[in-house]
Design a protein around this motif. Structure first.
Motif, PDB file in Angstrom:
ATOM      1  N   MET A 101      52.557  45.134  30.298  1.00 10.40           N
ATOM      2  CA  MET A 101      51.566  44.423  30.863  1.00 10.40           C
ATOM      3  C   MET A 101      50.737  45.946  31.388  1.00 10.40           C
ATOM      4  SD  MET A 101      52.439  42.665  34.212  1.00 10.40           S
ATOM      5  CE  MET A 101      51.238  42.101  35.313  1.00 10.40           C
ATOM      6  N   VAL A 102      49.456  46.027  32.006  1.00 10.32           N
ATOM      7  CA  VAL A 102      48.475  46.662  31.962  1.00 10.32           C
ATOM      8  C   VAL A 102      48.333  46.791  33.959  1.00 10.32           C
ATOM      9  CG1 VAL A 102      46.596  48.040  32.384  1.00 10.32           C
ATOM     10  CG2 VAL A 102      47.267  46.635  30.605  1.00 10.32           C
ATOM     11  N   LYS A 103      49.103  48.242  34.782  1.00  7.19           N
ATOM     12  CA  LYS A 103      48.689  49.219  35.631  1.00  7.19           C
ATOM     13  C   LYS A 103      47.843  48.498  35.826  1.00  7.19           C
ATOM     14  CE  LYS A 103      53.174  51.295  35.906  1.00  7.19           C
ATOM     15  NZ  LYS A 103      53.944  52.454  36.124  1.00  7.19           N
ATOM     16  N   ARG A 104      47.163  48.052  36.905  1.00  5.43           N
ATOM     17  CA  ARG A 104      45.751  48.426  37.687  1.00  5.43           C
ATOM     18  C   ARG A 104      45.952  49.270  38.861  1.00  5.43           C
ATOM     19  NH1 ARG A 104      45.008  41.753  39.060  1.00  5.43           N
ATOM     20  NH2 ARG A 104      45.077  41.243  36.267  1.00  5.43           N
ATOM     21  N   GLU A 105      44.503  49.893  38.681  1.00 10.60           N
ATOM     22  CA  GLU A 105      44.113  50.820  40.132  1.00 10.60           C
ATOM     23  C   GLU A 105      44.262  50.377  40.542  1.00 10.60           C
ATOM     24  OE1 GLU A 105      41.036  53.155  38.951  1.00 10.60           O
ATOM     25  OE2 GLU A 105      41.736  53.276  36.962  1.00 10.60           O
ATOM     26  N   PRO A 106      44.626  50.576  42.226  1.00  9.12           N
ATOM     27  CA  PRO A 106      44.172  49.964  43.453  1.00  9.12           C
ATOM     28  C   PRO A 106      43.678  50.026  44.294  1.00  9.12           C
ATOM     29  CG  PRO A 106      45.741  52.046  42.878  1.00  9.12           C
ATOM     30  CD  PRO A 106      45.349  52.184  41.879  1.00  9.12           C
ATOM     31  N   ASN A 107      42.738  51.524  44.021  1.00  8.88           N
ATOM     32  CA  ASN A 107      41.354  51.767  44.311  1.00  8.88           C
ATOM     33  C   ASN A 107      40.020  50.891  43.130  1.00  8.88           C
ATOM     34  OD1 ASN A 107      42.156  52.510  46.319  1.00  8.88           O
ATOM     35  ND2 ASN A 107      41.972  54.362  45.525  1.00  8.88           N
ATOM     36  N   HIS A 108      40.700  49.938  42.331  1.00  8.26           N
ATOM     37  CA  HIS A 108      39.662  49.219  41.766  1.00  8.26           C
ATOM     38  C   HIS A 108      38.922  47.517  42.322  1.00  8.26           C
ATOM     39  CE1 HIS A 108      37.725  47.878  37.461  1.00  8.26           C
ATOM     40  NE2 HIS A 108      38.313  46.583  38.021  1.00  8.26           N
ATOM     41  N   LYS A 109      37.874  47.801  41.930  1.00  8.77           N
ATOM     42  CA  LYS A 109      37.317  47.202  42.723  1.00  8.77           C
ATOM     43  C   LYS A 109      36.363  46.075  41.603  1.00  8.77           C
ATOM     44  CE  LYS A 109      34.741  49.418  46.272  1.00  8.77           C
ATOM     45  NZ  LYS A 109      34.867  49.309  47.707  1.00  8.77           N
ATOM     46  N   PHE A 110      36.835  44.573  42.089  1.00 13.38           N
ATOM     47  CA  PHE A 110      36.698  43.259  41.218  1.00 13.38           C
ATOM     48  C   PHE A 110      35.681  42.996  41.428  1.00 13.38           C
ATOM     49  CE2 PHE A 110      40.628  43.633  41.385  1.00 13.38           C
ATOM     50  CZ  PHE A 110      41.176  43.580  40.295  1.00 13.38           C
ATOM     51  N   THR A 111      34.284  42.588  40.390  1.00 13.39           N
ATOM     52  CA  THR A 111      33.335  41.520  40.273  1.00 13.39           C
ATOM     53  C   THR A 111      33.930  40.291  39.845  1.00 13.39           C
ATOM     54  OG1 THR A 111      32.147  43.438  39.422  1.00 13.39           O
ATOM     55  CG2 THR A 111      30.463  41.873  39.434  1.00 13.39           C
ATOM     56  N   PHE A 112      32.861  39.334  40.627  1.00 12.57           N
ATOM     57  CA  PHE A 112      32.747  38.056  41.030  1.00 12.57           C
ATOM     58  C   PHE A 112      31.454  37.224  40.281  1.00 12.57           C
ATOM     59  CE2 PHE A 112      36.724  38.695  42.385  1.00 12.57           C
ATOM     60  CZ  PHE A 112      38.110  38.294  41.904  1.00 12.57           C
ATOM     61  N   ASP A 113      31.245  36.519  39.803  1.00 17.73           N
ATOM     62  CA  ASP A 113      29.877  36.074  39.585  1.00 17.73           C
ATOM     63  C   ASP A 113      30.374  34.673  40.106  1.00 17.73           C
ATOM     64  OD1 ASP A 113      28.589  38.367  38.863  1.00 17.73           O
ATOM     65  OD2 ASP A 113      29.417  38.094  36.493  1.00 17.73           O
ATOM     66  N   PHE A 114      28.945  34.017  40.873  1.00 22.97           N
ATOM     67  CA  PHE A 114      29.336  33.267  41.403  1.00 22.97           C
ATOM     68  C   PHE A 114      28.170  32.174  40.477  1.00 22.97           C
ATOM     69  CE2 PHE A 114      26.969  29.136  44.054  1.00 22.97           C
ATOM     70  CZ  PHE A 114      28.816  28.463  44.889  1.00 22.97           C
ATOM     71  N   ASP A 115      28.884  31.057  39.942  1.00 20.93           N
ATOM     72  CA  ASP A 115      28.277  30.290  39.389  1.00 20.93           C
ATOM     73  C   ASP A 115      27.740  28.897  39.967  1.00 20.93           C
ATOM     74  OD1 ASP A 115      26.799  28.244  37.424  1.00 20.93           O
ATOM     75  OD2 ASP A 115      28.255  28.695  35.290  1.00 20.93           O
ATOM     76  N   GLU A 116      26.772  27.915  40.724  1.00 17.21           N
ATOM     77  CA  GLU A 116      26.111  26.924  40.826  1.00 17.21           C
ATOM     78  C   GLU A 116      26.907  25.930  40.195  1.00 17.21           C
ATOM     79  OE1 GLU A 116      24.938  24.747  44.703  1.00 17.21           O
ATOM     80  OE2 GLU A 116      25.356  26.986  44.831  1.00 17.21           O
ATOM     81  N   GLN A 117      26.319  25.820  39.184  1.00 15.24           N
ATOM     82  CA  GLN A 117      26.319  24.243  38.639  1.00 15.24           C
ATOM     83  C   GLN A 117      27.800  24.882  38.251  1.00 15.24           C
ATOM     84  OE1 GLN A 117      24.539  24.926  34.432  1.00 15.24           O
ATOM     85  NE2 GLN A 117      24.945  23.139  34.107  1.00 15.24           N
ATOM     86  N   GLY A 118      28.931  25.807  37.719  1.00 19.40           N
ATOM     87  CA  GLY A 118      30.001  25.956  36.991  1.00 19.40           C
ATOM     88  C   GLY A 118      30.928  25.162  39.323  1.00 19.40           C
ATOM     89  N   THR A 119      30.549  25.585  39.758  1.00 12.61           N
ATOM     90  CA  THR A 119      31.390  25.011  40.966  1.00 12.61           C
ATOM     91  C   THR A 119      30.919  23.693  40.860  1.00 12.61           C
ATOM     92  OG1 THR A 119      30.816  27.197  42.280  1.00 12.61           O
ATOM     93  CG2 THR A 119      31.647  25.885  43.117  1.00 12.61           C
ATOM     94  N   ASN A 120      30.088  23.154  40.851  1.00 14.48           N
ATOM     95  CA  ASN A 120      29.767  21.702  40.985  1.00 14.48           C
ATOM     96  C   ASN A 120      30.154  21.050  40.460  1.00 14.48           C
ATOM     97  OD1 ASN A 120      28.114  22.110  43.225  1.00 14.48           O
ATOM     98  ND2 ASN A 120      25.943  22.910  42.603  1.00 14.48           N
TER      99      ASN A 120
END
Length: 52
Positions: A1-20
Protein backbone atom coordinates in the motif's frame (compact mmCIF):
# COMPACT_ATOMS: atom_id res chain seq x y z
CA UNK A 1 0.00 0.00 0.00
CA UNK A 2 1.31 3.41 -0.95
CA UNK A 3 1.74 5.98 1.81
CA UNK A 4 0.27 9.37 1.07
CA UNK A 5 1.99 12.59 1.85
CA UNK A 6 0.12 14.53 4.56
CA UNK A 7 0.41 17.80 2.64
CA UNK A 8 -0.65 16.35 -0.72
CA UNK A 9 -3.46 18.38 -2.25
CA UNK A 10 -6.18 16.59 -4.18
CA UNK A 11 -7.80 18.01 -7.27
CA UNK A 12 -11.45 17.29 -7.90
CA UNK A 13 -13.28 18.14 -11.10
CA UNK A 14 -16.99 18.90 -11.00
CA UNK A 15 -18.96 17.42 -13.88
CA UNK A 16 -22.52 18.74 -14.06
CA UNK A 17 -23.70 16.00 -16.43
CA UNK A 18 -22.19 13.24 -14.29
CA UNK A 19 -23.71 14.72 -11.15
CA UNK A 20 -27.14 14.89 -12.74
CA UNK A 21 -26.88 11.32 -14.02
CA UNK A 22 -25.93 9.93 -10.61
CA UNK A 23 -28.68 11.96 -8.92
CA UNK A 24 -31.22 10.59 -11.41
CA UNK A 25 -30.03 7.01 -10.79
CA UNK A 26 -30.36 7.49 -7.04
CA UNK A 27 -33.86 8.96 -7.36
CA UNK A 28 -34.95 6.20 -9.75
CA UNK A 29 -33.68 3.58 -7.33
CA UNK A 30 -35.35 5.28 -4.37
CA UNK A 31 -38.68 5.67 -6.19
CA UNK A 32 -38.78 2.11 -7.53
CA UNK A 33 -37.86 0.35 -4.31
CA UNK A 34 -35.61 -2.70 -4.12
CA UNK A 35 -35.40 -4.96 -7.13
CA UNK A 36 -34.08 -8.48 -7.02
CA UNK A 37 -30.47 -9.23 -7.83
CA UNK A 38 -31.34 -11.12 -11.03
CA UNK A 39 -33.40 -8.22 -12.35
CA UNK A 40 -30.71 -5.73 -11.38
CA UNK A 41 -28.04 -7.68 -13.25
CA UNK A 42 -30.27 -8.00 -16.34
CA UNK A 43 -31.09 -4.27 -16.26
CA UNK A 44 -27.41 -3.46 -15.90
CA UNK A 45 -26.59 -5.55 -18.98
CA UNK A 46 -29.37 -3.85 -20.95
CA UNK A 47 -28.13 -0.39 -19.99
CA UNK A 48 -24.52 -1.21 -20.83
CA UNK A 49 -25.56 -2.16 -24.36
CA UNK A 50 -27.31 1.19 -24.93
CA UNK A 51 -24.47 3.40 -23.71
CA UNK A 52 -21.97 4.51 -26.30
Amino acid sequence: MVKREPNHKFTFDFDEQGTNEVSQQIMDSYNSGFIGEGTALADNDDNAATEG
